[in-house]
Design a protein around this motif. Structure first.
Motif, mmCIF file in Angstrom:
data_model
loop_
_atom_site.group_PDB
_atom_site.id
_atom_site.type_symbol
_atom_site.label_atom_id
_atom_site.label_comp_id
_atom_site.label_asym_id
_atom_site.label_seq_id
_atom_site.Cartn_x
_atom_site.Cartn_y
_atom_site.Cartn_z
ATOM 1 N N GLY A 149 1.037 -4.875 -10.368
ATOM 2 C CA GLY A 149 1.295 -4.028 -11.532
ATOM 3 C C GLY A 149 2.739 -3.628 -11.701
ATOM 4 N N LEU A 150 3.645 -4.273 -10.988
ATOM 5 C CA LEU A 150 5.094 -4.084 -11.126
ATOM 6 C C LEU A 150 5.599 -2.678 -10.815
ATOM 7 C CD1 LEU A 150 5.770 -6.197 -14.339
ATOM 8 C CD2 LEU A 150 6.022 -6.886 -11.945
ATOM 9 N N PRO A 151 5.335 -2.144 -9.637
ATOM 10 C CA PRO A 151 6.008 -0.899 -9.237
ATOM 11 C C PRO A 151 7.504 -1.155 -9.065
ATOM 12 C CG PRO A 151 4.821 -1.822 -7.365
ATOM 13 C CD PRO A 151 4.445 -2.652 -8.564
ATOM 14 N N THR A 152 8.298 -0.143 -9.356
ATOM 15 C CA THR A 152 9.754 -0.231 -9.231
ATOM 16 C C THR A 152 10.257 0.969 -8.444
ATOM 17 O OG1 THR A 152 10.079 0.927 -11.332
ATOM 18 C CG2 THR A 152 9.984 -1.496 -11.407
ATOM 19 N N THR A 153 11.552 0.992 -8.141
ATOM 20 C CA THR A 153 12.154 2.131 -7.452
ATOM 21 C C THR A 153 13.280 2.711 -8.294
ATOM 22 O OG1 THR A 153 13.677 0.691 -6.244
ATOM 23 C CG2 THR A 153 11.594 1.233 -5.166
ATOM 24 N N ALA A 154 13.478 4.019 -8.149
ATOM 25 C CA ALA A 154 14.572 4.720 -8.832
ATOM 26 C C ALA A 154 14.784 6.065 -8.175
ATOM 27 C CB ALA A 154 14.264 4.908 -10.324
ATOM 28 N N ALA A 155 16.035 6.382 -7.866
ATOM 29 C CA ALA A 155 16.417 7.705 -7.355
ATOM 30 C C ALA A 155 15.606 8.113 -6.130
ATOM 31 C CB ALA A 155 16.285 8.750 -8.454
ATOM 32 N N GLY A 156 15.373 7.173 -5.216
ATOM 33 C CA GLY A 156 14.684 7.509 -3.985
ATOM 34 C C GLY A 156 13.178 7.648 -4.109
ATOM 35 N N VAL A 158 9.387 5.507 -5.468
ATOM 36 C CA VAL A 158 8.742 4.330 -6.033
ATOM 37 C C VAL A 158 7.946 4.807 -7.243
ATOM 38 C CG1 VAL A 158 6.714 4.519 -4.515
ATOM 39 C CG2 VAL A 158 7.280 2.324 -5.599
ATOM 40 N N ARG A 159 8.029 4.048 -8.337
ATOM 41 C CA ARG A 159 7.364 4.411 -9.585
ATOM 42 C C ARG A 159 6.247 3.405 -9.844
ATOM 43 N NH1 ARG A 159 11.520 5.607 -14.249
ATOM 44 N NH2 ARG A 159 10.003 7.253 -14.678
ATOM 45 N N ILE A 160 5.019 3.907 -9.891
ATOM 46 C CA ILE A 160 3.838 3.063 -10.060
ATOM 47 C C ILE A 160 3.316 3.284 -11.477
ATOM 48 C CG2 ILE A 160 1.547 2.516 -9.174
ATOM 49 C CD1 ILE A 160 2.444 3.969 -6.550
ATOM 50 N N PRO A 161 3.313 2.270 -12.330
ATOM 51 C CA PRO A 161 2.837 2.468 -13.703
ATOM 52 C C PRO A 161 1.420 3.029 -13.738
ATOM 53 C CG PRO A 161 3.942 0.354 -13.481
ATOM 54 C CD PRO A 161 3.799 0.907 -12.096
ATOM 55 N N CYS A 162 1.204 4.003 -14.608
ATOM 56 C CA CYS A 162 -0.114 4.601 -14.785
ATOM 57 C C CYS A 162 -0.568 4.319 -16.217
ATOM 58 C CB CYS A 162 -0.087 6.096 -14.502
ATOM 59 S SG CYS A 162 -1.721 6.875 -14.567
ATOM 60 N N THR A 163 -1.366 3.283 -16.368
ATOM 61 C CA THR A 163 -1.861 2.834 -17.670
ATOM 62 C C THR A 163 -3.384 2.680 -17.574
ATOM 63 O OG1 THR A 163 -1.725 0.479 -17.158
ATOM 64 C CG2 THR A 163 0.304 1.552 -17.917
ATOM 65 N N THR A 164 -3.989 2.137 -18.632
ATOM 66 C CA THR A 164 -5.426 1.874 -18.579
ATOM 67 C C THR A 164 -5.728 0.646 -17.718
ATOM 68 O OG1 THR A 164 -5.241 0.681 -20.673
ATOM 69 C CG2 THR A 164 -5.917 2.998 -20.774
ATOM 70 N N GLY A 165 -4.689 -0.027 -17.262
ATOM 71 C CA GLY A 165 -4.841 -1.052 -16.239
ATOM 72 C C GLY A 165 -4.679 -0.417 -14.865
ATOM 73 N N TYR A 166 -4.385 -1.241 -13.874
ATOM 74 C CA TYR A 166 -4.221 -0.749 -12.507
ATOM 75 C C TYR A 166 -2.904 -1.278 -11.942
ATOM 76 C CZ TYR A 166 -9.113 0.675 -12.602
ATOM 77 O OH TYR A 166 -10.300 1.277 -12.925
ATOM 78 N N ALA A 167 -2.193 -0.399 -11.240
ATOM 79 C CA ALA A 167 -0.968 -0.803 -10.550
ATOM 80 C C ALA A 167 -0.961 -0.128 -9.194
ATOM 81 C CB ALA A 167 0.266 -0.415 -11.354
ATOM 82 N N GLY A 168 -0.395 -0.831 -8.197
ATOM 83 C CA GLY A 168 -0.436 -0.247 -6.869
ATOM 84 C C GLY A 168 0.703 -0.682 -5.970
ATOM 85 N N LEU A 169 1.075 0.217 -5.078
ATOM 86 C CA LEU A 169 1.987 -0.070 -3.969
ATOM 87 C C LEU A 169 1.094 -0.334 -2.765
ATOM 88 C CD1 LEU A 169 5.076 0.130 -2.995
ATOM 89 C CD2 LEU A 169 4.389 2.384 -2.125
ATOM 90 N N LYS A 170 1.167 -1.550 -2.217
ATOM 91 C CA LYS A 170 0.182 -1.933 -1.197
ATOM 92 C C LYS A 170 0.874 -2.621 -0.025
ATOM 93 C CE LYS A 170 -4.399 -4.108 -0.853
ATOM 94 N NZ LYS A 170 -5.418 -4.913 -1.579
ATOM 95 N N SER A 171 0.572 -2.139 1.170
ATOM 96 C CA SER A 171 1.190 -2.678 2.383
ATOM 97 C C SER A 171 0.503 -3.966 2.824
ATOM 98 C CB SER A 171 1.101 -1.646 3.509
ATOM 99 O OG SER A 171 -0.217 -1.578 4.023
ATOM 100 N N ALA A 172 1.012 -4.542 3.886
ATOM 101 C CA ALA A 172 0.329 -5.650 4.551
ATOM 102 C C ALA A 172 -0.929 -5.123 5.236
ATOM 103 C CB ALA A 172 1.261 -6.291 5.578
ATOM 104 N N SER A 173 -1.880 -6.015 5.504
ATOM 105 C CA SER A 173 -3.095 -5.646 6.240
ATOM 106 C C SER A 173 -2.817 -5.843 7.723
ATOM 107 C CB SER A 173 -4.274 -6.499 5.767
ATOM 108 O OG SER A 173 -4.499 -6.310 4.384
ATOM 109 N N ALA A 174 -2.068 -4.909 8.304
ATOM 110 C CA ALA A 174 -1.549 -5.130 9.660
ATOM 111 C C ALA A 174 -1.418 -3.851 10.474
ATOM 112 C CB ALA A 174 -0.184 -5.808 9.551
ATOM 113 N N TYR A 175 -2.114 -2.787 10.079
ATOM 114 C CA TYR A 175 -1.888 -1.496 10.719
ATOM 115 C C TYR A 175 -3.170 -0.917 11.306
ATOM 116 C CZ TYR A 175 2.534 -1.785 8.258
ATOM 117 O OH TYR A 175 3.755 -2.210 7.798
ATOM 118 N N THR A 176 -2.981 0.080 12.181
ATOM 119 C CA THR A 176 -4.101 0.841 12.736
ATOM 120 C C THR A 176 -3.876 2.322 12.493
ATOM 121 O OG1 THR A 176 -5.460 1.215 14.714
ATOM 122 C CG2 THR A 176 -3.089 1.090 15.053
ATOM 123 N N LEU A 177 -5.000 3.050 12.303
ATOM 124 C CA LEU A 177 -4.912 4.490 12.049
ATOM 125 C C LEU A 177 -5.147 5.310 13.309
ATOM 126 C CD1 LEU A 177 -4.601 6.783 9.977
ATOM 127 C CD2 LEU A 177 -7.052 6.555 9.467
#
Length: 278
Positions: free
Chosen positions: A24-31, A33-52
């Protein structure tokens, strides 16, 4: 890898090595990350490589503006490889609500909901410790308040978990959700006297206090003293210095003042003269 190792200050272009599954084309500005909020979906998503397990994920969150929508939401979720099995947060600014979930099969009968406060809930943290999941909020990223706890699900120890920040609205004006300081909270510093010059920090604010004995080193202020020397008779004529006195209101001379004026000290090098009136 631990989720705590996933850090981003968003000071440059979006780092796709950290967020390779973003959409969904997140961008960065002024420190942020900006994730578009529309009637579609956009996301900032990491690799599938972590443990909680024994770790955490936190960020400074800025949900989208309502913009006339019935729902305008920012979701922050730890995802497993099984769809609908996850844990995290949802902030819906249109409904002024915040939910905390640990879902299995898309459901969580124990979900906790609060009225969302942009101040009190500015920072969000999900962490695991000692068999318990903690949902915590903070106004400053330093002092945290526990909002919910739950037994740690078995999947928290998996090593293929993903973190997702997703924005979506059902209607209204398109906007963005923002995040900052992923796993980079500020550090609290007790302001006091630096033990070494290299440890000194500039103070963002100043203090005022009455002049006197400082109750602590931190309260001390430099005082510019006035150096004074007692004036007395010069030991020799060559060392005598003129004395400059402030002007005083004039007064009439009397016999007593004339007599006093005629009395001089020879060693002072200063001569006072006066004449008396008849």
């Amino acid at each position: 890898m631990l989720f705590a190792d996933l850090r981003d200050s968003f000071t440059g272009p979006l780092d796709y090595s950290r967020w390779p599954q973003s959409y969904g084309l997140p961008t960065t500005a002024a420190g942020r990350v900006r994730i578009p909020c529309t009637t579609g979906y956009a996301g900032l998503k990491s690799a599938s490589a972590y443990t909680l397990a024994g770790s955490r994920i936190l960020a400074r969150a800025y949900p989208p503006a309502p913009g006339g929508a019935a729902s305008a939401a920012l979701s922050l979720l730890v995802l497993t490889s099984t769809p609908g099995t996850d844990a995290g947060w949802l902030i819906d600014s249109a409904q002024n609500a915040m939910g905390m979930y640990v879902r299995d099969g898309w459901g969580d009968p124990g979900a906790v909901f609060l009225t969302y406060s942009p101040t009190d809930h500015a920072w969000l943290q999900l962490r695991e410790a000692g068999g318990t999941l903690y949902w915590e909020t903070s106004p400053d990223g330093v002092a945290w308040t526990v909002r919910r706890t739950a037994p740690t699900p078995g999947w928290a120890a998996a090593t293929d978990l993903t973190w997702l920040a997703e924005a979506h609205r059902d209607s209204g004006i398109d906007d963005v959700a923002e995040l900052a300081y992923v796993n980079l909270p500020p550090t609290a510093v007790d302001i006091g006297a630096a033990r070494t010059r290299s440890a000194a920090r500039p103070a963002a604010r100043s203090k005022t206090a009455p002049v006197g004995t400082a109750p602590s080193t931190a309260g001390a202020r430099p005082v510019r003293p006035v150096h004074s020397v007692p004036v007395g008779p010069a030991r020799t004529r060559s060392r005598a210095q003129p004395i400059v006195l402030p002007l005083r209101p004039a007064r009439a001379l009397t016999a007593s003042t004339v007599a006093a004026a005629r009395h001089t000290t020879a060693s002072s090098g200063t001569r006072l003269t006066a004449t008396s009136s008849p």
